[in-house]
Scaffold this active site. Structure first.
Site, PDB file in Angstrom:
ATOM      1  N   LYS A 132      -0.136   3.281  -3.272  1.00  0.00           N
ATOM      2  CA  LYS A 132       0.743   2.980  -2.141  1.00  0.00           C
ATOM      3  C   LYS A 132       0.244   1.772  -1.335  1.00  0.00           C
ATOM      4  CE  LYS A 132       3.915   6.074  -2.837  1.00  0.00           C
ATOM      5  NZ  LYS A 132       5.271   5.642  -3.189  1.00  0.00           N
TER       6      LYS A 132
ATOM      7  N   TYR B 284      -3.311   8.140  -5.206  1.00  0.00           N
ATOM      8  CA  TYR B 284      -2.028   7.945  -4.512  1.00  0.00           C
ATOM      9  C   TYR B 284      -2.157   6.857  -3.439  1.00  0.00           C
ATOM     10  CZ  TYR B 284       2.286   9.260  -2.033  1.00  0.00           C
ATOM     11  OH  TYR B 284       3.528   9.251  -1.446  1.00  0.00           O
TER      12      TYR B 284
ATOM     13  N   ARG C 181      16.332  13.845  -5.809  1.00  0.00           N
ATOM     14  CA  ARG C 181      15.887  14.808  -4.789  1.00  0.00           C
ATOM     15  C   ARG C 181      15.140  14.098  -3.664  1.00  0.00           C
ATOM     16  NH1 ARG C 181      10.405  16.763  -6.211  1.00  0.00           N
ATOM     17  NH2 ARG C 181       9.709  15.467  -7.933  1.00  0.00           N
TER      18      ARG C 181
ATOM     19  N   ALA D 266      -4.312   4.409  -3.302  1.00  0.00           N
ATOM     20  CA  ALA D 266      -4.485   3.105  -3.956  1.00  0.00           C
ATOM     21  C   ALA D 266      -3.138   2.564  -4.439  1.00  0.00           C
ATOM     22  CB  ALA D 266      -5.456   3.226  -5.131  1.00  0.00           C
TER      23      ALA D 266
END
Length: 248
Positions: free
Chosen positions: A160, A156, A16, A158
């Site tokens: 990325k 999130y 998706r 951290a």
């Protein structure tokens, strides 16, 4: 002329959103696709049929990218089935948003494991065949949040941001073997997930973006096609922000 003709790509989390957009665009460019999914067998079968209808070889693998052994097994199976691994797109990711005051250790660990450790797992799994063939392109999906942070997304952000340092290090280590490692950092991309949000909120976000619109999965896919193809053969260790000017 198809930019990825006869190449084989592994794309994680492809049933998706952005992952699906990348898989379809790669297939349109002649690339054979091995993709992973975590639970939705139905969506995986539908995608496999859609991809093969474009005239390429495609196969879905139910595999947990956050598991080291599963990643090794996946690379082995793909190599047996497709004979080569030319491109890896590390796209699988989750969010478990909360303010730092309220975030649990479990939710922090889980996001790091799925978003960041999976990138290590799969990159480690594909580099041996890539080194042998002396070519390969690794594309890691970060986020605008990994570049600027975001309240309520410490885990999130951290995960990325960690992808950026990891990708640059891989670029330095493997450049002499003609293996490239780059990052795509999407901004606000409109997918099935954002369709569930309040329209007023989404409009406000669009209005803050210089190009005055959210991105599409195809916008991200086009950037990935460029980084996977020989058009970017002298580009490694870079982060390409695809965000409509959000960070300008």
């Amino acid at each position: 002329m198809k930019l990825l003709k006869d190449k084989t790509a592994i794309i994680t989390g492809a049933t998706r959103g952005i992952g699906r957009g990348i898989a379809l665009e790669f297939a349109n460019q002649g690339c054979n696709i091995a993709f992973t999914y975590s639970s939705s067998v139905e969506a995986a079968n539908a995608l496999e049929n859609e991809l093969t209808a474009l005239g390429i070889k495609a196969k879905g693998y139910q595999s947990n990218a956050a598991n080291f052994d599963a990643a090794q097994e996946l690379a082995k199976n793909v190599l047996e089935e497709f004979k080569t691994i030319d491109v890896l797109v590390n796209n699988a990711g989750i969010t478990k948003d909360n303010l730092l005051m309220r975030i649990s250790e479990t939710d922090f660990d889980k996001v790091i494991e799925v978003n960041l450790k999976s990138v290590f797992n799969l990159t480690k799994a594909v580099i041996r065949p890539m080194m042998k063939q002396r070519s390969g392109s690794i594309i890691n999906m970060s986020s605008v949040v990994g570049l600027k942070g975001n309240a309520g997304q410490a885990n999130y952000a951290a995960s990325k941001a960690g992808i950026l340092g990891f990708s640059k290090s891989v670029a330095l280590e493997l450049g002499s073997r003609n293996i490239r490692s780059n990052v795509v950092a999407p901004g606000f991309i409109e997918t099935e997930m954002t369709a569930k949000l309040d329209e007023k909120v989404v409009d406000a976000w669009r209005n803050d973006i210089p190009l005055k619109r959210g991105g599409t999965p195809k916008d991200i896919a086009n950037a990935c096609v460029f980084l996977a193809s020989d058009m970017s053969s002298y580009i490694t260790g870079q982060t390409l922000s695809v965000d409509g000017g959000m960070l300008t």
